[in-house]
Design a protein around this motif. Structure first.
Motif, mmCIF file in Angstrom:
data_model
loop_
_atom_site.group_PDB
_atom_site.id
_atom_site.type_symbol
_atom_site.label_atom_id
_atom_site.label_comp_id
_atom_site.label_asym_id
_atom_site.label_seq_id
_atom_site.Cartn_x
_atom_site.Cartn_y
_atom_site.Cartn_z
ATOM 1 N N ALA A 491 0.370 -1.162 0.141
ATOM 2 C CA ALA A 491 0.029 -0.157 -0.008
ATOM 3 C C ALA A 491 0.894 1.228 0.016
ATOM 4 C CB ALA A 491 -0.743 0.358 0.831
ATOM 5 N N MET A 492 1.864 1.466 0.758
ATOM 6 C CA MET A 492 2.518 2.320 0.199
ATOM 7 C C MET A 492 3.936 2.761 -0.617
ATOM 8 S SD MET A 492 2.182 4.100 3.577
ATOM 9 C CE MET A 492 3.873 4.739 3.706
ATOM 10 N N GLY A 493 3.391 1.906 -2.059
ATOM 11 C CA GLY A 493 4.097 2.039 -2.717
ATOM 12 C C GLY A 493 5.160 0.573 -3.347
ATOM 13 N N GLY A 494 5.066 0.121 -2.245
ATOM 14 C CA GLY A 494 6.578 -1.626 -2.706
ATOM 15 C C GLY A 494 5.839 -2.470 -3.773
ATOM 16 N N HIS A 495 5.836 -3.045 -4.819
ATOM 17 C CA HIS A 495 5.386 -4.421 -5.108
ATOM 18 C C HIS A 495 6.358 -5.687 -4.839
ATOM 19 C CE1 HIS A 495 5.830 -1.919 -8.950
ATOM 20 N NE2 HIS A 495 5.976 -1.612 -7.863
ATOM 21 N N ALA A 496 5.340 -6.812 -4.417
ATOM 22 C CA ALA A 496 5.225 -8.269 -3.363
ATOM 23 C C ALA A 496 4.543 -8.864 -4.732
ATOM 24 C CB ALA A 496 4.263 -8.127 -2.674
ATOM 25 N N LEU A 497 5.269 -10.381 -4.724
ATOM 26 C CA LEU A 497 4.836 -11.450 -5.699
ATOM 27 C C LEU A 497 4.517 -12.435 -4.897
ATOM 28 C CD1 LEU A 497 4.410 -13.517 -8.054
ATOM 29 C CD2 LEU A 497 6.951 -13.408 -7.401
ATOM 30 N N VAL A 498 3.352 -12.628 -4.373
ATOM 31 C CA VAL A 498 3.070 -13.720 -3.488
ATOM 32 C C VAL A 498 2.380 -15.108 -4.596
ATOM 33 C CG1 VAL A 498 1.089 -14.628 -1.555
ATOM 34 C CG2 VAL A 498 1.971 -12.132 -1.775
ATOM 35 N N THR A 499 3.781 -16.045 -3.630
ATOM 36 C CA THR A 499 2.929 -17.989 -4.782
ATOM 37 C C THR A 499 1.754 -18.258 -4.493
ATOM 38 O OG1 THR A 499 5.028 -18.833 -4.225
ATOM 39 C CG2 THR A 499 5.537 -17.267 -5.214
ATOM 40 N N PHE A 500 1.539 -19.073 -4.864
ATOM 41 C CA PHE A 500 0.491 -20.323 -4.435
ATOM 42 C C PHE A 500 0.606 -21.343 -3.417
ATOM 43 C CE2 PHE A 500 3.241 -23.024 -6.594
ATOM 44 C CZ PHE A 500 3.156 -23.611 -6.020
ATOM 45 N N TYR A 501 -0.401 -21.127 -2.521
ATOM 46 C CA TYR A 501 0.059 -22.125 -0.673
ATOM 47 C C TYR A 501 0.275 -21.361 -0.339
ATOM 48 C CZ TYR A 501 -0.457 -26.334 1.130
ATOM 49 O OH TYR A 501 -0.516 -27.440 1.761
ATOM 50 N N SER A 502 0.128 -20.187 -0.217
ATOM 51 C CA SER A 502 0.872 -18.858 0.370
ATOM 52 C C SER A 502 -1.258 -18.566 1.154
ATOM 53 C CB SER A 502 0.734 -17.539 0.228
ATOM 54 O OG SER A 502 2.380 -18.385 -0.981
ATOM 55 N N GLY A 503 -1.139 -18.457 2.653
ATOM 56 C CA GLY A 503 -2.148 -17.413 3.197
ATOM 57 C C GLY A 503 -2.916 -18.167 3.572
#
Length: 689
Positions: A491-503
């Motif tokens: 939200a503060m301007g960063g970039h993220a890559l989340v991969t499967f089987y997360s959360g």
């Protein structure tokens, strides 16, 4: 014997422990003089001086020599060796000697022996034949530590204390009655009541509800799969139990010495039983053992990952490589010898990533015992050998690099790594046994490594504000606060890559309802209604939308999902199979940043293509050129100068733009530098303000 409280130990550390001080990169080894006669010792210290060895770990496995019979201590050998090393200017990393009990102890007290998960006992004759929860073992071990610390606590040769050795390598998980009793105490402290325990473990399933603490046992093997909450908590407990043991030894040492205390971690591909995020702040300096694992497809890249993770445990600061191998080890199905120059490349890869000591197991190759075919600084062939000549050359090379001490590796990309997610995600009864946590972490790291991107490995609780890109691979277990931290970063301007089987689950391994990926649905702008794992021998073609570097050959493996967009855009879709046209890669704008989701395991080329797009979008700066994994470029940065490490693992020379002084050859570089095949170069660069 009364053990001080943790609060007392922390206060004691602040007022009594001195930093680990060194004027340059330490070059060292384990030394086991008890395996050799006194006639060899004098030759050894002279050879150590010739090689440039200046830090020697001794008394790692010394218990049976120091205390040959209960209560009878003989320090003659250790006194002699310490004085001999000190007289030749070699500092001592002094072991407490407790890593393996002597036969008299296991004979007199067989109850200290560990039990495996099938309930059977494991006996002496190997190493670590003790249960971490055994009060009898702890009593005898701390009595020995008291003797050693009192005798050598103020000795000027002692530069570092080495508690036990590779704690938990073989005995981290013990299932005996002493452990069950300690496990109950730990659980009561964590949950407070049996009702809370039943809720956390979901014991209404399969009639597992407990009515009293005495009914709770260690998760020994059952006829079916075991309660996953119980297994997860047992991992947590076992890590804490060994940490408590470490701190018990440390507290004894603190009564007699201001010298810093540590133990050797095992950040490596095949050891997973200790949560080193919880350990790292409890040692005075992080130390790690690492051995190339030729069971992996790419052991050299795994080395880089382990070194970056060791630096992460050190909070970005200096750490010590306490053990590695000069050549082959003795414990893999095929124990591969290193090629000429490989030992140097491996060593300097660790240094490039923050290590300020390069040490080996061991000094002299053993004639007998289980590790007699494990390589050493002095091989069975002796000093008239290519290996010995490289050992001497490495010592001289490290001397030329002493000025990098105190500099730090700086990265704008991080990978979130969690031992708890590893334990929980690889537990029994999961959607696909072909999907393993560490494989997915390594796949993400490898894609970045091939792009020349330097990576920090961070805890799920880490401050992410200094990064441009954060990669979250297979973070199956995540707390609300950890998920919120990642979302706030984006939200503060960063970039993220989340991969499967997360959360997927919370800290109790409880599934987050409402659709996968649970804790990350809002961040990612998607919802998944069902997993659809892919057989390991199959692959599914992907078709990409505009704006990515994915090719027509892009494929996904191991995993797919029935995914629906809920604000995100599809970056790639499945081009075939039962999920044709379902999104496989998505991107979602969240606040001022962007969150990508990877719903399959892409082939390596596709993963690199995707990472190329994401890093470019995030504004990530690569330290070196994109390559095939045979070239490493890493910078260490100080106040006035930076040092660029270039490690050429390939068979061809590499030419790079460069300006500064190359430290290994002492050459001034004005425009470009040729790094020969198999060589390492380190360039001192002035920082332009």
């Amino acid at each position: 014997m009364t053990t001080p409280s943790i609060t007392q130990v922390e206060s004691d550390r602040a007022t009594r422990a001195t930093p680990f001080v060194q004027s340059g990169i330490s070059y060292g080894c384990d030394y086991n003089p008890e395996q050799w006669g006194p006639e060899v010792w004098a030759d050894d210290v002279l050879l150590m001086q010739q090689a440039g060895v200046d830090l020697v770990a001794i008394n790692i496995f010394g218990w049976s020599s120091l205390e040959p019979r209960q209560g009878e201590y003989d320090f003659t050998l250790l006194d002699t060796v310490i004085e001999l090393l000190h007289a030749h200017g070699i500092r001592v990393n002094l072991g407490t000697g407790t890593s393996s009990p002597p036969p008299w102890l296991t004979t007199a007290h067989p109850e200290i022996l560990p039990q495996a998960e099938d309930g059977t006992t494991r006996y002496s004759g190997g190493r670590q034949a003790w249960c971490p929860s055994s009060p009898v073992f702890r009593e005898h071990a701390l009595r020995l530590v008291e003797q050693v610390a009192r005798r050598y606590g103020a000795h000027p040769a002692v530069a570092l204390w080495h508690v036990s050795n590779e704690l938990g390598c073989h005995n981290a998980l013990c299932y005996d009655d002493d452990t069950a009793a300690a496990f109950r105490v730990w659980l009561e402290a964590r949950y407070g009541s049996i009702a809370a325990l039943n809720d956390a473990w979901g014991t209404s399933f399969w009639s597992q509800r407990y009515g009293a603490w005495a009914e709770v046992h260690t998760p020994r093997l059952t006829l079916s799969s075991r309660n996953p909450g119980q297994v997860l908590d047992f991992h947590r407990f076992s890590s804490d139990e060994l940490l408590d043991y470490y701190r018990a030894e440390e507290s004894v040492i603190r009564r007699h010495s201001r010298v810093p205390v540590t133990t050797n971690f095992m950040v490596t591909a095949h050891i997973r039983n200790l949560d080193y995020w919880s350990w790292a702040s409890k040692v005075d300096i992080v130390a790690n053992d690492h051995y190339l694992d030729h069971r992996l497809n790419d052991p050299t890249t795994e080395l880089a990952f382990a070194a970056d993770l060791s630096r992460g445990l050190a909070d970005g600061g200096a750490w010590l490589l306490m053990e590695q191998a000069t050549s082959a080890v003795n414990w893999q199905p095929l124990n591969v010898a290193k090629n000429q120059g490989e030992m140097t490349r491996n060593s300097l890869s660790h240094v490039a990533r923050g290590a300020e000591a390069v040490c080996f197991f061991q000094w002299r190759a053993s004639q007998q015992g289980s590790e007699k075919f494990h390589s050493a600084l002095v091989p069975h062939a002796g000093t008239d050998s290519a290996l010995w000549r490289e050992v001497v050359q490495l010592g001289a090379t490290l001397d030329r690099l002493n000025e990098v001490i105190g500099t730090r590796v700086v990265a704008d990309t991080a990978i979130v790594f969690s031992w708890e997610a590893w334990w929980a995600g690889d537990n029994e009864s999961r959607p696909s046994v072909s999907v393993t946590y560490l494989d997915q972490v390594h796949a993400a790291y490898t894609a970045l490594h091939r792009l020349g991107v330097t990576v920090d490995i961070v805890s799920p609780d880490a401050d992410l504000s200094g990064y441009r890109l954060v990669v979250v691979p297979a973070l199956y277990l995540v707390t609300d606060s950890q998920a919120d931290r990642i979302a706030a970063f984006v939200a503060m301007g960063g970039h993220a890559l989340v991969t499967f089987y997360s959360g997927i689950v919370d800290e109790d391994d409880r599934v987050r309802l409402g659709g996968y990926p649970g804790a990350f649905r809002t961040l990612l702008g998607i919802t998944v209604e069902e997993f659809a794992p892919i057989a390991p021998e199959l692959a599914v073609r992907l078709t990409a939308t505009a704006g990515t570097t994915l090719t027509e050959r892009a494929t996904g493996t191991l995993w797919s999902e029935r995914l629906h967009l809920a604000g995100a855009e599809a970056v790639a879709r499945y081009a075939e199979g039962p999920l044709t046209d379902v999104p496989a890669i998505t991107r979602n704008i969240h606040g001022d940043g962007a969150a990508w989701y990877l719903a399959t395991a892409p082939d390596p080329a596709t993963y690199r293509d995707l990472m190329r797009t994401i890093t470019a979008t995030a504004g990530v700066t690569a330290a070196g050129p994109e390559n095939d994994g045979l070239l490493e470029v890493v910078r260490r940065i100080g106040d006035e100068r930076s040092y660029r490490f270039i490690i050429n693992h390939g068979n061809t020379d590499r030419e790079l733009d460069a300006h500064g002084v190359e430290l290994i050859t002492g050459t001034d570089i004005s425009r470009s530098l040729c790094v020969p095949a198999g060589a390492v170069r380190v360039i001192r660069e002035d920082i332009v303000s």
